[in-house]
Every structure is written in C-alpha cells, then in structure tokens.
Design a protein around this motif. Structure first.
Motif, PDB file in Angstrom:
ATOM      1  N   UNK A  29       0.838  -1.196   0.000  1.00 20.62           N
ATOM      2  CA  UNK A  29       0.000   0.000   0.000  1.00 20.62           C
ATOM      3  C   UNK A  29       0.872   1.245   0.000  1.00 20.62           C
ATOM      4  N   UNK A  30       2.059   1.146   0.591  1.00 22.13           N
ATOM      5  CA  UNK A  30       2.960   2.299   0.555  1.00 22.13           C
ATOM      6  C   UNK A  30       3.441   2.558  -0.869  1.00 22.13           C
ATOM      7  N   UNK A  31       3.489   1.491  -1.675  1.00 22.06           N
ATOM      8  CA  UNK A  31       3.839   1.651  -3.080  1.00 22.06           C
ATOM      9  C   UNK A  31       2.649   2.063  -3.913  1.00 22.06           C
ATOM     10  N   UNK A  32       1.475   2.126  -3.277  1.00 21.34           N
ATOM     11  CA  UNK A  32       0.284   2.534  -3.988  1.00 21.34           C
ATOM     12  C   UNK A  32      -0.477   1.390  -4.616  1.00 21.34           C
ATOM     13  N   UNK A  85      -2.024  -5.181  -1.870  1.00 25.33           N
ATOM     14  CA  UNK A  85      -2.111  -5.047  -0.419  1.00 25.33           C
ATOM     15  C   UNK A  85      -3.307  -5.808   0.131  1.00 25.33           C
ATOM     16  N   UNK A  86      -4.442  -5.727  -0.605  1.00 22.41           N
ATOM     17  CA  UNK A  86      -5.643  -6.458  -0.183  1.00 22.41           C
ATOM     18  C   UNK A  86      -5.389  -7.960  -0.187  1.00 22.41           C
ATOM     19  N   UNK A  87      -4.680  -8.416  -1.219  1.00 21.37           N
ATOM     20  CA  UNK A  87      -4.393  -9.848  -1.319  1.00 21.37           C
ATOM     21  C   UNK A  87      -3.543 -10.314  -0.151  1.00 21.37           C
ATOM     22  N   UNK A  88      -2.467  -9.540   0.132  1.00 23.55           N
ATOM     23  CA  UNK A  88      -1.581  -9.942   1.224  1.00 23.55           C
ATOM     24  C   UNK A  88      -2.303  -9.902   2.571  1.00 23.55           C
ATOM     25  N   UNK A  89      -3.125  -8.869   2.763  1.00 22.54           N
ATOM     26  CA  UNK A  89      -3.821  -8.743   4.040  1.00 22.54           C
ATOM     27  C   UNK A  89      -4.822  -9.894   4.210  1.00 22.54           C
ATOM     28  N   UNK A  90      -5.527 -10.227   3.116  1.00 27.02           N
ATOM     29  CA  UNK A  90      -6.461 -11.360   3.180  1.00 27.02           C
ATOM     30  C   UNK A  90      -5.724 -12.640   3.509  1.00 27.02           C
ATOM     31  N   UNK A  91      -4.539 -12.814   2.931  1.00 29.98           N
ATOM     32  CA  UNK A  91      -3.739 -14.009   3.214  1.00 29.98           C
ATOM     33  C   UNK A  91      -3.366 -14.064   4.682  1.00 29.98           C
ATOM     34  N   UNK A  92      -2.991 -12.909   5.243  1.00 26.92           N
ATOM     35  CA  UNK A  92      -2.642 -12.862   6.662  1.00 26.92           C
ATOM     36  C   UNK A  92      -3.820 -13.331   7.513  1.00 26.92           C
ATOM     37  N   UNK A  93      -5.006 -12.785   7.207  1.00 28.31           N
ATOM     38  CA  UNK A  93      -6.195 -13.163   7.974  1.00 28.31           C
ATOM     39  C   UNK A  93      -6.469 -14.650   7.806  1.00 28.31           C
ATOM     40  N   UNK A  94      -6.339 -15.126   6.580  1.00 27.85           N
ATOM     41  CA  UNK A  94      -6.596 -16.537   6.291  1.00 27.85           C
ATOM     42  C   UNK A  94      -5.661 -17.423   7.100  1.00 27.85           C
ATOM     43  N   UNK A  95      -4.373 -17.074   7.120  1.00 25.71           N
ATOM     44  CA  UNK A  95      -3.406 -17.868   7.880  1.00 25.71           C
ATOM     45  C   UNK A  95      -3.749 -17.859   9.367  1.00 25.71           C
ATOM     46  N   UNK A  96      -4.217 -16.713   9.863  1.00 28.27           N
ATOM     47  CA  UNK A  96      -4.634 -16.642  11.259  1.00 28.27           C
ATOM     48  C   UNK A  96      -5.772 -17.613  11.531  1.00 28.27           C
ATOM     49  N   UNK A  97      -6.714 -17.689  10.581  1.00 27.88           N
ATOM     50  CA  UNK A  97      -7.847 -18.601  10.749  1.00 27.88           C
ATOM     51  C   UNK A  97      -7.385 -20.058  10.714  1.00 27.88           C
TER      52      UNK A  97
END
Lengths: 201, 99
Positions: A80-83, A88-100
């Motif tokens: 997201x810092x790169x715009x 960013x959405x994909x990576x964040x979703x992956x993070x949440x998924x891994x948490x689950x």
C-alpha cells in the motif's frame, strides 16, 4: 496571502500508542511465562513427560503459519505504501486466512486433548501427578490467552481489510495498517516463545 | 507525497527464510539430547527469532531512538524480574503445599 496547510505527520509518534499497548501485553504474558518457569524448575520431570503428549508436528506447522502470516502482513504494508491497493488487499487477506488456519489447528489440538479427558480439573488429569496438572493448566491458560489475541488480531485485521477496500487506508494514510501489523507481530512473538516451551521440552 | 519503503520486500523475504531456518534448527536441536543445555539453546534461538521480528518486521531498524530505548527498558525489566524471582524460589521447597 496564501494559506498553507501544515501537514502534521508524525510517523513514529503515530505508532507510540500501539507500542505502549504492546508493552502491556508483553508484561501480561511475561507474568505467565514466569509462572511457567517457576513450575518447570520445580517439576521438570513431570513437565517433560506431559510435553511429550503434545504434537510437535502441529506446533511446528503452527509456527510456520504465524511466521508466514507476519511476512504477508509486512508485504501488505509495503504494497500500500507503493500505492498497490490490490496487492495489499491480497496480502492482508492471506494474513487473515493464515490466522484462521492457526485457529482451526489449535481447535483440533485442544479437542483432541479434551476428548482424551485432559483439561484443567478433569477426573483423568487429576489422577496424574501435580507437575502434569500444572503443565496442562499453564498450557490451556497460555495458549488460550494467545488464541484470544489471535482472534482480536483477526478482527482488527478484518476491519483494516474493509478500510483498505474502501480506500480509507491509502498510499499516504496507512498508519492504521502499520499499527495493526505491530499487534499481529506481537502475537507472532508470543507464539515464538510458547512453541519451544511447551512442545520442545 | 509517497512514503518511502525503508525495508524492501526482498529483505522481508530473507528475514522470513531466516526465521524458518531457525525454526528448523530449534526442532532439530530438540531431538538431540544435550541435557541442561537444551533449554538454553531453544531460548537463545527463540530470542534471535524475536529480535529478527522486532527489528525487521516491526521496523525497529528505522525507528527513532526513543522507541528502541523503550523496548530495551521493557526487555531489561523482564530479565530483572525473572532473575529476581529465581533468586527467591531457588531457595524454597516448592513441591509441598502447591495446591
């Protein structure tokens, strides 16, 4: 005369609140780790024996899952810092998924133990030695509190996901995502210590 | 104004690989019986992993000295409290009256 907008943007200060909160959580877990240390010192043989019943493979898989989720978390922030909002959405979703996934694993571990009658104050466990009772008391408490933090982390990250999607978090305004990332890394750090202490005695 | 990435994606991936390697190391070390040294090894490896996460993933590398100082103080407090607890319990009989 032109009115100039002064942009107040304190990158370090914006994270201070979260860091202070993290110190508090760190202390909270330290107290429990201390308790663990004292009882392990006293009942080392029992602890070793009880630890053998925990599934090391599961524990290792969980460690890898959380470490990877930390990676996807920082990659999301970098994106997201790169715009790059989509990435960013994909990576964040992956993070949440891994948490689950971690939660599901933990659920399977706990239910296996509970199915065998091993939980705090169970009839079965009370027939075992004091040290083993203490071990499992600490195991359930500490991993339980850790699970609570994972759940809170997942909720926070989900809120961030929505914010990111709605463009409230952007290239220039992403301190919320960074702070959420800090919280997630704390959860990872706690697990990095929990894993060897319970599974690898 | 585009905010600069201090730490590149490549560095993050390298840190991740290091973390995975250390995890592998700690599991392997578990299988070797070193007696009392085992806990020292596993705690040392865990500490290195935590430091890697703190410095790279949590950006302490590029933070102002204030935040770095603060976390150091916290870590020192933790060490001191742990140390002091052990100066106490090392000289007590703990295996009676626990429940």
């Amino acid at each position: 005369m032109e009115k100039t907008d002064i942009e107040l943007d304190d990158k370090s200060g914006g994270k201070l609140g979260m860091w202070l909160f993290l110190y508090g959580e760190l202390m909270f877990f330290t107290a429990m780790f201390l308790l663990y240390a004292v009882y392990r010192y006293t009942y080392s043989d029992d602890f070793i024996k009880a630890s053998l019943e925990l599934n090391t493979v599961m524990g290792t898989i969980n460690t890898v899952i959380l470490l990877t989720s930390s990676l996807t978390m920082v990659l999301s922030i970098n994106s997201i810092k790169d715009g790059n909002r989509k990435l960013s959405l994909i990576y964040l979703s992956t993070t949440i998924f891994l948490g689950l996934v971690f939660l599901v694993n933990k659920y399977m571990e706990w239910s296996a133990k509970i199915h065998h009658g091993i939980y705090p104050n169970s009839e079965e466990l009370l027939t075992h030695s004091k040290g083993e009772n203490l071990f499992y008391g600490l195991y359930y408490t500490m991993t339980g509190m850790h699970i609570l933090h994972i759940i809170i982390g997942i909720i926070i990250l989900s809120v961030m996901l929505v914010s990111l999607y709605k463009r409230k978090i952007s290239e220039n305004e992403n301190i919320y995502l960074e702070n959420s990332g800090l919280f997630w890394h704390l959860v990872d750090i706690i697990w990095i210590f929990l894993f060897p202490l319970f599974y690898l005695i | 104004m585009k905010t600069e990435n201090h730490i590149s994606n490549k560095t993050y991936v390298l840190v991740w690989i290091a973390l995975l390697a250390l995890t592998t190391l700690t599991v392997l070390a578990f299988r070797v019986d070193l007696g009392g040294l085992n806990i020292l090894v596993s705690m040392s490896i865990a500490s290195i992993k935590v430091l890697l996460v703190l410095i790279y993933f949590m950006h302490l590398r590029h933070e102002k000295g204030f935040l770095i100082g603060a976390i150091l103080i916290v870590l020192i407090i933790i060490l001191v409290v742990t140390g002091l607890t052990f100066t106490d319990i090392s000289y007590r009989r703990m295996d009676t009256n626990v429940f």
